[in-house]
Motif scaffolding. Structure first.
Motif, short mmCIF file in Angstrom:
data_model
loop_
_atom_site.label_atom_id
_atom_site.label_comp_id
_atom_site.label_asym_id
_atom_site.label_seq_id
_atom_site.Cartn_x
_atom_site.Cartn_y
_atom_site.Cartn_z
N VAL B 43 -70.94 99.41 42.20
CA VAL B 43 -72.34 98.50 42.94
C VAL B 43 -72.73 97.48 42.03
CG1 VAL B 43 -72.95 100.46 44.40
CG2 VAL B 43 -73.80 100.36 42.14
N GLU B 59 -83.43 108.27 45.11
CA GLU B 59 -82.22 107.02 45.02
C GLU B 59 -82.39 106.64 43.70
OE1 GLU B 59 -81.87 104.06 47.78
OE2 GLU B 59 -82.73 104.74 49.47
N LEU B 61 -79.89 104.49 40.67
CA LEU B 61 -78.70 103.52 40.40
C LEU B 61 -78.51 103.71 38.88
CD1 LEU B 61 -76.95 101.09 40.91
CD2 LEU B 61 -78.89 99.55 40.64
N ALA B 62 -77.30 103.90 38.53
CA ALA B 62 -76.87 103.92 37.05
C ALA B 62 -75.80 102.98 36.76
CB ALA B 62 -76.15 105.31 36.69
N GLY B 63 -76.07 102.36 35.68
CA GLY B 63 -75.09 101.24 35.08
C GLY B 63 -74.72 101.40 33.77
N ASP B 140 -77.57 103.46 31.58
CA ASP B 140 -78.93 103.17 31.88
C ASP B 140 -79.00 103.60 33.56
OD1 ASP B 140 -80.64 101.92 29.65
OD2 ASP B 140 -78.78 101.02 29.39
N ASN B 142 -81.79 103.42 36.64
CA ASN B 142 -83.10 103.12 37.42
C ASN B 142 -83.45 103.97 38.48
OD1 ASN B 142 -83.38 101.01 35.79
ND2 ASN B 142 -83.34 99.39 37.53
N LEU B 144 -85.03 104.27 41.88
CA LEU B 144 -85.49 103.54 42.65
C LEU B 144 -86.49 104.07 43.69
CD1 LEU B 144 -82.16 101.60 43.58
CD2 LEU B 144 -83.92 100.67 42.14
#
Lengths: 247, 271, 247, 271, 247, 271
Positions: B43, B59, B61-63, B140, B142, B144
């Motif tokens: 994503v 929800e 989000l991992a990057g 990292d 986030n 949400l």
């Protein structure tokens, strides 16, 4: 830019990058919007009007407006430390001041209205994208507004004024001018400038920012309509900013 | 962090507890049933790997970012693997921006431990030049939107993002690290799965929602690996468990972990 | 472990390291205990019930429990920076949550109870040693308690479940499981786990932690008796946890 | 920082606004007129360059320190130029000591941008050994007394201090940086001039005082270079401008900038 | 020091560096003074008595005295980080404690008096110069005072006790003794000491500091007179400390 | 820190002052008499040196850590000697955890100065390779229980711990620092002794307790070296001394210092 005036990503000088907006994406927030603009992926979320903390900073005659612009560590090429940088603190301030003129803060004395702008992926123009999304999040939260606020940047590449720089153009170009305004009230609420513009180029840049911004405004309205009139889409988009207050 | 930070009215609480005493949950789930889990990978193009996870309304989000780095002095022959997690202040109405509090620190450390202790990534293969240059893998996260069970949602996002991550190929030329421009997959060995179980008034429930967390006495998170072994654990919150409840929690973790692992591997194209 | 099942420091698999406890070591504190367990030297001190700061965080129906676990800079092989690390913040939280189930906090509304755990020298299992000492410090401070809390870790060395890892075993072993419980109420108040345990090993580990913990509990009671019944020693140790509340 | 942080009584406010509606200011200045500007250079012997600037009652002291340093990894062939600004807590009754707030950060960043974007200093000539050693130029500003328009006063002090700065001559001997003891002037190319204009109730005023800032709706700072081009800009405060007002502000900045540049160059001996 | 007892900057052993004081230099402050002493350039500014923040720290029976000693980044040879160092925090404390004995804080209950000492350029003895300037800034602010406070340092160079070290002497000398006192009340309010002094040298140093300080005191009074009696200059300087209260 | 941070009731205060006016102290000591001083060394095996000091009810633990380090750029040929002190929040009921306040900073800096200025340790002998590698000596102090006169108790603990400290022997092999495994004593030259005297209502008392500190006007700390010279000093608290009182304090410091030095040397096995 090549000899035909086509930019490295294939756009003409007055063309926006692809832009997609969705309103109402953060379940817990009172209002929110996701904007994808070029490679920018940015969520804006609004909480409020709510109780002000700390209490002694509440304002007797209006709401206290807060804004946090923040970049996710993975949003840029080199991992960014998650602690707020000086750049993020400055941008938080100018975004807040770009949105405040549009808000009837006096309708909510002693409360706080909080705007969060989280950059999940960053490209050129993340602050104007953040403003564009935040205006929608505020409308989605039902905050009384005089007008929407539209953000759009212009820049200077190869000596020419062009619309909406992407990351590469921003780094290699010779000027960048982030800009935000209230489209119906004809008021400029954000202007920053880096680089070198002659007086004529400066005037030209302001004009182009407005023309580009009006295209963004159209997409803003459509995004709101899609959320609030479920059948709504581009073709039914006839609303004006005044309707925001009912939304 | 969620638990206790908002008031669930007494009536609601009593209703949840009453339902639980009959083996039922307010959202209709079975006691050991997971909420709907959705996983979307790739994503964030600028990340080396990424995943958006929805667990009910939570929800996350991992990057992943992979670069060259210098190893820790005491582990000169190991790459760096560092998991960070931030509960974004936008994720719930009661949150405020600020440095991570003890709950956010516990969250990041527990997820980090789950990945590290399972030896999901073989960090000894992430060395460019021993003692000098290694690969550094930052994950990292986030958060949400918060609706309970951040531990598991965060863990699934981290694991999914790592499963889809690629590494730049670095080589040493005349003692200088050079990026060849080639891409390699990140060497993933195992897929640890975190499962969290709450104790509410002596009933165990798996994957608690925020309203369940608000009234839970204690929670336990147990991770399992591909072979069904337990590879990490953390009890939290100011209540307790009987030893028997802990055994039950371990059984649930093993059973549910198998299914979740399957779903994550499919979502990441590792099936 | 050698072929006879003897560990590097000479212990059998189910043997505790030497353990010495003294109650009432910090003059200014309301309660305190010094524990020496292997090479661990840890002081726990309790202040309270006392006024809560900041006032607005006080709880109307019970005491606010605080805990700070901290390591002295000279407590470990490499000098530790005295600022609290993320590890210390996490351990402070799990220690507090391991002790809270034993406390009648509802007896002290609007107050604060503060636990300090200072690691003067660290060895394997400092957090469970800290919990063991803190429970005594709380009892010494006269805080009403349901039960003591006993900490004890188990681990996995050379594929075998063993009691109470020391520093070397912790670093070289393949698993560690810190554990705390209320011995009379049969409630587990802390469990953490690193490493790899089969389901059977996990069950075996919980059993062993309990058996080891009961030995620690005996020493806890003796330490209290020594302080509160001056002639007291192991031979007179017949008290149960209920007597703590009188203490 | 000044604006809004003290109460200007309604009467005073009304009077200022009423005067402005007649094109007059409470201190008698014209709308686009600067207050008295005094510049004194070479005031700190231990600095490589320095300037004390008084703009009305706003007083600002800038000092330059030049040393060797290591370049940023992404600009190995550029020297460092870093502008910092501190509003000293002694500068106004409502200030308190503490880390810089958002206004102080904005101030420092805007002044820094004005100097950087104009390419006043050719940082590519400040390299000792590419990627290893460069000159580092720190300009630090102390704001000693606040009476409005810190942006311009700070900018004038920074520019004046840089115009008078000398650099130690460093050379590379056997890969070691050596200070030769010689002094060289700092290579200055352009003299950017910042001009700030406030919008009060739809009247524009240049160089606002603190009492004008207290009632202004918005402000805009526009910098020009020696050729009369615009080279930096920043709108601030929670009000707005019409596009026409911004054009007027730019015209004022160009006109006034020429005069101020002349005065600064004379004060720094660059005339 | 050369064979004639002349120091590297040409002074005799009991000679002060050039010293210039101006009262009333910060327009917004209630009181202020600029001191130039050797290469020291230091501004002291006073605000107060004013409302105390945070409120809960206000004192029912006297003013709360605060002091911040701070060095500008360009004030020293190597650029100084602007964040307060531990050295600056300690010096802030000893300056405050050196000035407090001279103040009738009890005349201003529940208020705050704030002293700022900003070192624009630093040379040896910046703390005693800061005290000297601060005492004048307090008088200029009209704070009731028992006496002025005079700062003056002595040191040891080449085995000899000398007055008022400059930077080079401070670094190369074998001892430094910053000193402050109330000249009319004969009370020592600051004493710090680095280096090595025999008991006799120590007594001699205290004597010399007092003699030097009385010269500084004369200049302090003249600076006040210049501000408050416009025609005033050295020749009319007959005032004593008592007059400060009228000032 | 102790002084003023708790209320000593007026009656008690008056009683202490009245006793002092007759030359008596509430604990029966003479005015220039030290409380009972107990010193135990070698209490922390993992430290290179350590000492537990009890001065009355004030309890202090110091530990020394010695390792290789890099010298400060301006002293390339000197080892590092750094003293830190933390007043543990457990040491008194009115303390809270947090970053060190000004009193704790003053305490650490004054003790550090006392050790450094006396040249107790010859830091120029702690060099492995000039400008590159030196020995770093950290002395950290935990204050465990507060009952007045932290300056002296801390100083005695630091000095005792240093007197018992050993250093690992480092050598340079092919430009790499190697620990030979051998142990050497730390090169100690002098034994500085800190003595603190309080001024209470114009009576001087040596080694004040916390209840004396609560009512003292000012304090002065004077250190002496083995030859009876004064080697460090610090006046504190918002009162003052006459010059004559300072001379008396110096006499007391010299006399008492001799006795305390003897006791510390014996405790550390240096007698």
């Amino acid at each position: 830019m090549d000899e035909n005036g086509i930019r490295t990503d294939g756009r003409r000088w007055d063309e926006l990058r692809p832009l997609k907006i969705e309103v109402g994406v953060v379940k817990n927030a009172d209002g929110s919007a996701l904007i994808e603009w070029g490679k920018n992926k940015i969520i804006a979320a609004v909480y409020g009007p709510k109780e002000m903390h700390p209490k002694h900073l509440e304002l007797a005659d209006r709401a206290f407006l807060k804004c946090r612009y923040h970049m996710a560590p993975f949003s840029v090429d080199e991992r960014k430390n998650p602690a707020p940088s000086r750049r993020e603190i400055e941008i938080s301030k100018v975004i807040r001041e770009a949105l405040q003129p549009a808000l009837f803060l006096e309708d909510y004395p002693r409360t706080a209205i909080q705007i969060y702008v989280e950059v999940l992926q960053s490209d050129g123009g993340s602050r104007v994208a953040g403003i564009t999304a935040s205006a929608l999040a505020l409308a989605d939260a039902g905050i009384n507004m005089r007008d929407l606020v539209v953000g759009c940047a212009v820049g200077k590449v190869d000596g020419k004024i062009v619309l909406d720089l992407n990351d590469t153009e921003d780094k290699e170009g010779s000027g960048d001018l982030p800009y935000a305004f209230m489209p119906n009230l004809n008021q400029v609420t954000l202007l920053q400038m880096d680089g070198l513009f002659t007086f004529d180029e400066f005037k030209q840049a302001l004009e182009l920012a407005k023309v580009g911004g009006m295209k963004v405004y159209k997409l803003q309205r459509e995004a709101l309509l899609r959320k609030y009139f479920s059948g709504g889409g581009p073709e039914t988009s006839t609303g004006s900013a005044e309707m925001m207050e009912e939304a | 962090m969620p638990a206790k930070s908002f008031v669930v009215e007494t009536i609601k609480r009593n209703q949840i507890v009453e339902l639980l005493s009959k083996g039922k949950r307010s959202d209709g789930r079975g006691l050991s049933e997971l909420r709907k889990l959705e996983i979307k990978t790739h994503v964030i193009e600028k990340a080396n790997g990424s995943a958006m996870v929805k667990l009910g309304n939570t929800e996350v989000l991992a990057g992943v970012k992979i670069d060259k780095g210098t190893p820790f002095p005491d582990t000169p022959n190991k790459g760096l693997l560092i998991v960070g997690a931030e509960v974004l202040p936008m994720a719930a109405s009661y949150l405020e921006a600020g440095p991570p509090d003890e709950s956010a620190i516990e969250l990041a450390r527990v997820v980090d431990r789950g990945v590290r202790e399972s030896e999901m990534i073989d960090v000894s293969s992430l060395v460019i030049k021993e003692g000098k240059w290694v690969y550094s893998v930052f994950v990292d996260v986030n958060i949400l939107n918060v609706d309970g069970n951040l531990f598991d949602a965060t863990s699934y996002a981290v694991v999914s993002a790592l499963l889809t991550a690629w590494m730049p190929k670095f080589v040493l030329e005349n003692d200088v690290v050079k990026n060849t421009g080639e891409k390699m997959p990140l060497p993933v060995h195992k897929v640890p799965i975190s499962v969290t179980i709450a104790n509410i008034n002596n009933t165990l429930v798996l994957d608690p929602t925020e309203e369940e967390e608000a009234i839970m006495d204690a929670r336990i998170t147990l991770d399992t690996d591909d072979d069904g072994n337990l590879c990490a654990g953390q009890k939290g919150e100011p209540g307790s468990f009987t030893p028997e409840q802990i055994i039950t929690a371990a059984e649930w973790s093993i059973a549910r972990g198998k299914e979740i692992r399957q779903q994550i591997k499919e979502a990441a194209g590792h099936a």
